[in-house]
Scaffold this motif. Sequence first.
Motif, PDB file in Angstrom:
ATOM      1  N   CYS A 172     -17.939  36.691 -13.942  1.00  0.00           N
ATOM      2  CA  CYS A 172     -18.960  37.621 -13.895  1.00  0.00           C
ATOM      3  C   CYS A 172     -18.879  38.783 -15.188  1.00  0.00           C
ATOM      4  O   CYS A 172     -19.968  39.018 -15.649  1.00  0.00           O
ATOM      5  CB  CYS A 172     -19.452  38.628 -12.899  1.00  0.00           C
ATOM      6  SG  CYS A 172     -19.908  37.529 -11.444  1.00  0.00           S
ATOM      7  N   THR A 173     -17.614  38.848 -15.754  1.00  0.00           N
ATOM      8  CA  THR A 173     -17.561  39.607 -16.917  1.00  0.00           C
ATOM      9  C   THR A 173     -18.160  39.169 -18.277  1.00  0.00           C
ATOM     10  O   THR A 173     -18.317  39.890 -19.197  1.00  0.00           O
ATOM     11  CB  THR A 173     -16.018  39.548 -17.205  1.00  0.00           C
ATOM     12  OG1 THR A 173     -15.412  38.576 -17.436  1.00  0.00           O
ATOM     13  CG2 THR A 173     -15.336  40.423 -15.960  1.00  0.00           C
ATOM     14  N   THR A 174     -18.518  37.869 -18.000  1.00  0.00           N
ATOM     15  CA  THR A 174     -19.117  37.068 -19.410  1.00  0.00           C
ATOM     16  C   THR A 174     -20.660  37.319 -19.182  1.00  0.00           C
ATOM     17  O   THR A 174     -21.305  36.492 -20.097  1.00  0.00           O
ATOM     18  CB  THR A 174     -18.871  35.795 -19.464  1.00  0.00           C
ATOM     19  OG1 THR A 174     -19.050  35.126 -18.268  1.00  0.00           O
ATOM     20  CG2 THR A 174     -17.208  35.940 -19.769  1.00  0.00           C
ATOM     21  N   LYS A 175     -21.353  37.883 -17.947  1.00  0.00           N
ATOM     22  CA  LYS A 175     -22.654  37.867 -17.849  1.00  0.00           C
ATOM     23  C   LYS A 175     -23.267  39.268 -17.712  1.00  0.00           C
ATOM     24  O   LYS A 175     -22.526  40.218 -17.042  1.00  0.00           O
ATOM     25  CB  LYS A 175     -23.043  37.184 -16.666  1.00  0.00           C
ATOM     26  CG  LYS A 175     -22.268  35.761 -16.513  1.00  0.00           C
ATOM     27  CD  LYS A 175     -22.629  34.851 -15.169  1.00  0.00           C
ATOM     28  CE  LYS A 175     -22.172  33.642 -15.086  1.00  0.00           C
ATOM     29  NZ  LYS A 175     -20.505  33.627 -15.209  1.00  0.00           N
ATOM     30  N   PRO A 176     -24.428  39.590 -17.893  1.00  0.00           N
ATOM     31  CA  PRO A 176     -25.034  40.727 -17.322  1.00  0.00           C
ATOM     32  C   PRO A 176     -25.188  40.991 -16.055  1.00  0.00           C
ATOM     33  O   PRO A 176     -25.404  40.033 -15.318  1.00  0.00           O
ATOM     34  CB  PRO A 176     -26.526  40.739 -17.961  1.00  0.00           C
ATOM     35  CG  PRO A 176     -26.667  39.548 -19.101  1.00  0.00           C
ATOM     36  CD  PRO A 176     -25.430  38.739 -18.582  1.00  0.00           C
ATOM     37  N   THR A 177     -24.616  42.037 -15.573  1.00  0.00           N
ATOM     38  CA  THR A 177     -24.551  42.070 -14.176  1.00  0.00           C
ATOM     39  C   THR A 177     -25.176  43.435 -13.595  1.00  0.00           C
ATOM     40  O   THR A 177     -25.681  44.271 -14.263  1.00  0.00           O
ATOM     41  CB  THR A 177     -22.960  42.350 -13.718  1.00  0.00           C
ATOM     42  OG1 THR A 177     -22.469  43.791 -14.354  1.00  0.00           O
ATOM     43  CG2 THR A 177     -22.079  41.362 -13.882  1.00  0.00           C
ATOM     44  N   PRO A 178     -25.772  43.279 -12.406  1.00  0.00           N
ATOM     45  CA  PRO A 178     -26.694  44.339 -11.778  1.00  0.00           C
ATOM     46  C   PRO A 178     -25.737  45.554 -11.367  1.00  0.00           C
ATOM     47  O   PRO A 178     -24.466  45.363 -10.964  1.00  0.00           O
ATOM     48  CB  PRO A 178     -27.029  43.751 -10.434  1.00  0.00           C
ATOM     49  CG  PRO A 178     -26.274  42.587 -10.307  1.00  0.00           C
ATOM     50  CD  PRO A 178     -25.703  42.118 -11.263  1.00  0.00           C
ATOM     51  N   ASP A 179     -26.321  46.837 -11.170  1.00  0.00           N
ATOM     52  CA  ASP A 179     -25.393  47.833 -10.863  1.00  0.00           C
ATOM     53  C   ASP A 179     -25.696  48.017  -9.268  1.00  0.00           C
ATOM     54  O   ASP A 179     -26.481  47.294  -8.481  1.00  0.00           O
ATOM     55  CB  ASP A 179     -26.019  49.059 -11.518  1.00  0.00           C
ATOM     56  CG  ASP A 179     -27.325  49.460 -11.344  1.00  0.00           C
ATOM     57  OD1 ASP A 179     -28.067  48.887 -10.495  1.00  0.00           O
ATOM     58  OD2 ASP A 179     -28.122  50.229 -12.397  1.00  0.00           O
ATOM     59  N   GLU A 180     -25.248  49.190  -8.784  1.00  0.00           N
ATOM     60  CA  GLU A 180     -25.424  49.377  -7.006  1.00  0.00           C
ATOM     61  C   GLU A 180     -26.610  49.403  -6.648  1.00  0.00           C
ATOM     62  O   GLU A 180     -26.891  49.274  -5.392  1.00  0.00           O
ATOM     63  CB  GLU A 180     -24.431  50.599  -6.763  1.00  0.00           C
ATOM     64  CG  GLU A 180     -24.662  52.120  -7.373  1.00  0.00           C
ATOM     65  CD  GLU A 180     -24.319  52.175  -8.776  1.00  0.00           C
ATOM     66  OE1 GLU A 180     -24.368  53.010  -9.198  1.00  0.00           O
ATOM     67  OE2 GLU A 180     -23.807  51.118  -9.551  1.00  0.00           O
ATOM     68  N   LYS A 181     -27.880  49.728  -7.570  1.00  0.00           N
ATOM     69  CA  LYS A 181     -29.202  49.728  -7.019  1.00  0.00           C
ATOM     70  C   LYS A 181     -29.512  48.621  -6.492  1.00  0.00           C
ATOM     71  O   LYS A 181     -30.329  48.545  -5.702  1.00  0.00           O
ATOM     72  CB  LYS A 181     -30.154  50.076  -8.070  1.00  0.00           C
ATOM     73  CG  LYS A 181     -29.859  51.689  -8.714  1.00  0.00           C
ATOM     74  CD  LYS A 181     -30.634  51.889  -9.837  1.00  0.00           C
ATOM     75  CE  LYS A 181     -30.476  53.263 -10.433  1.00  0.00           C
ATOM     76  NZ  LYS A 181     -31.821  53.818 -11.461  1.00  0.00           N
ATOM     77  N   LEU A 182     -29.067  47.531  -6.546  1.00  0.00           N
ATOM     78  CA  LEU A 182     -29.340  46.119  -6.129  1.00  0.00           C
ATOM     79  C   LEU A 182     -28.927  46.082  -4.729  1.00  0.00           C
ATOM     80  O   LEU A 182     -29.488  45.823  -3.796  1.00  0.00           O
ATOM     81  CB  LEU A 182     -28.613  44.972  -6.792  1.00  0.00           C
ATOM     82  CG  LEU A 182     -28.929  43.578  -6.220  1.00  0.00           C
ATOM     83  CD1 LEU A 182     -30.434  43.117  -6.523  1.00  0.00           C
ATOM     84  CD2 LEU A 182     -28.170  42.462  -6.766  1.00  0.00           C
ATOM     85  N   LEU A 183     -27.894  46.810  -4.299  1.00  0.00           N
ATOM     86  CA  LEU A 183     -27.183  46.789  -3.231  1.00  0.00           C
ATOM     87  C   LEU A 183     -28.303  47.721  -2.343  1.00  0.00           C
ATOM     88  O   LEU A 183     -28.437  47.421  -1.074  1.00  0.00           O
ATOM     89  CB  LEU A 183     -25.904  47.293  -3.021  1.00  0.00           C
ATOM     90  CG  LEU A 183     -24.784  46.466  -3.728  1.00  0.00           C
ATOM     91  CD1 LEU A 183     -23.478  47.128  -3.583  1.00  0.00           C
ATOM     92  CD2 LEU A 183     -24.900  45.089  -3.141  1.00  0.00           C
ATOM     93  N   TYR A 184     -28.779  48.795  -2.982  1.00  0.00           N
ATOM     94  CA  TYR A 184     -29.659  49.624  -2.307  1.00  0.00           C
ATOM     95  C   TYR A 184     -30.930  49.042  -1.849  1.00  0.00           C
ATOM     96  O   TYR A 184     -31.494  48.901  -0.586  1.00  0.00           O
ATOM     97  CB  TYR A 184     -30.182  50.774  -2.902  1.00  0.00           C
ATOM     98  CG  TYR A 184     -29.083  51.657  -3.484  1.00  0.00           C
ATOM     99  CD1 TYR A 184     -27.827  51.951  -3.162  1.00  0.00           C
ATOM    100  CD2 TYR A 184     -29.612  52.566  -4.691  1.00  0.00           C
ATOM    101  CE1 TYR A 184     -26.935  52.648  -3.836  1.00  0.00           C
ATOM    102  CE2 TYR A 184     -28.578  53.455  -5.276  1.00  0.00           C
ATOM    103  CZ  TYR A 184     -27.304  53.458  -4.588  1.00  0.00           C
ATOM    104  OH  TYR A 184     -26.328  54.457  -5.148  1.00  0.00           O
TER     105      TYR A 184
END
Length: 461
Positions: free
Chosen positions: A400-412
Amino acid sequence: PSGLGSARPLSTPALAALPKSFRRKYGLEWYTTKDALFHSGPGSVLVSSTYDLRHCSSPRAKKYCFSSFASHDDYWSFLERSKRERESHSLHELFLAEDPRCLYFDLDGPPHYKAMHEDIVDQLQQYIRWFFAGDFLNWDPTYPKPVVLTTEDANKYSCHVIFPQLQFSNHAEQDLYLPAIFAGLSAVVWDLEGGTSVPLLRELVDRVPYTTFQNFRGPFACKLRGGRLLEETRLEPEGWFKSDPLTSFAGYADPDHALQMLPVGELLRLNEEFRYHVDGQNRRILAAGMAANGCPIGWCSPQDRDLLYDPCFQRRGTATISFAGLTDLEQYELALQWLHPARASQWWSWFRVSGVTCRMLQRYHGNAAARRRIWDAHIAWSSTYPTFDLEENIEMVDDCTTKPTPDEKLLYRMVSFDNPDAELRTAKWQYHLAPAPLLLRDPYAAAAMALGLAACDAPHV
């Protein structure tokens, strides 16, 4: 694992990772990164292949390398030659975001569905004709005709179904239709012996293989596992559309085969039952976004809409889940504890949570204690998957380091969706506002909103 999380260089061919015997496999030049493939001046038809980097029997672990053909004709010539020479392969079609493609499906299920194969394909064909308003458009009664590829795998029911007459100019156009197609799958219910009913197509249709950089196993391709090509998994075409063998490629969109297709908004206007299913999913997603204060769910991919926010993850029961006053690391740890346990066994949830984990690791680069806590929380959650593999999880997060990743708001939002009766607190003082209506007055506008809001959290793979 605390040392992982650093980005890999995208422009390095990294051929050293490929076994020497594979570098010119099948007479093609192979590359282990997308950038290396693009810099090579590839042909117009891109392909990928799994290869054996390490012996791993996990069904989740896959490594791909990339190559190309000048045309689909050349791709088919290779397949004919391979068949004559009895050489097995694992070639996948590779779709970029801008590539045209036909409507395709990957069906997977328990082996007892093999006895129902013809009925399943017939139901899928009728469902697609119904969705695309074939009667309204006066299509030939036999259209759209599917091209079906099946395997002899005794351990599972597996087939690909391609509709060469239903074509999309690119991934973006495909994405306009898929959410509604997926939402309506539950409308196809089969009554079984004993009085039970099953939403058969929803259970069988894999909703994952529709990303902006998509590998899709091609004709006569076998799966690779434990360093061996499994002959029983070879995808054999049952036939072709209009005797054209190229119609067994999902990426072969011949304009001469194309049927008229209405815009998705018009299809929803014509079909009240589809509107019902789309609006129902829209309500659930909007409710989750409203409960997770400050974390609204805007546009999301078809995979997120249908897999991440699958109603099967919703559980009843009141509770107060408070993220107020916690650090982002503490919030991450708490959120993983409140996800539905079955999420660890769903590939898409695992993939998306791995992206959040990767982003957290990057945020705490250089802080060994924090990174250890992040890994401990991720592994505690993921290890509930029955065939959990530690190395496989490390690889997924590192990839996933080579891709845009979601932050913890996705977990919320996931926690809010999974616990619809719970009160989520993201601030020390909780303000209760009158709930906004979850549907617009115009049901067509509501459906359009569900399918076309501005992007805010779409996964990039």
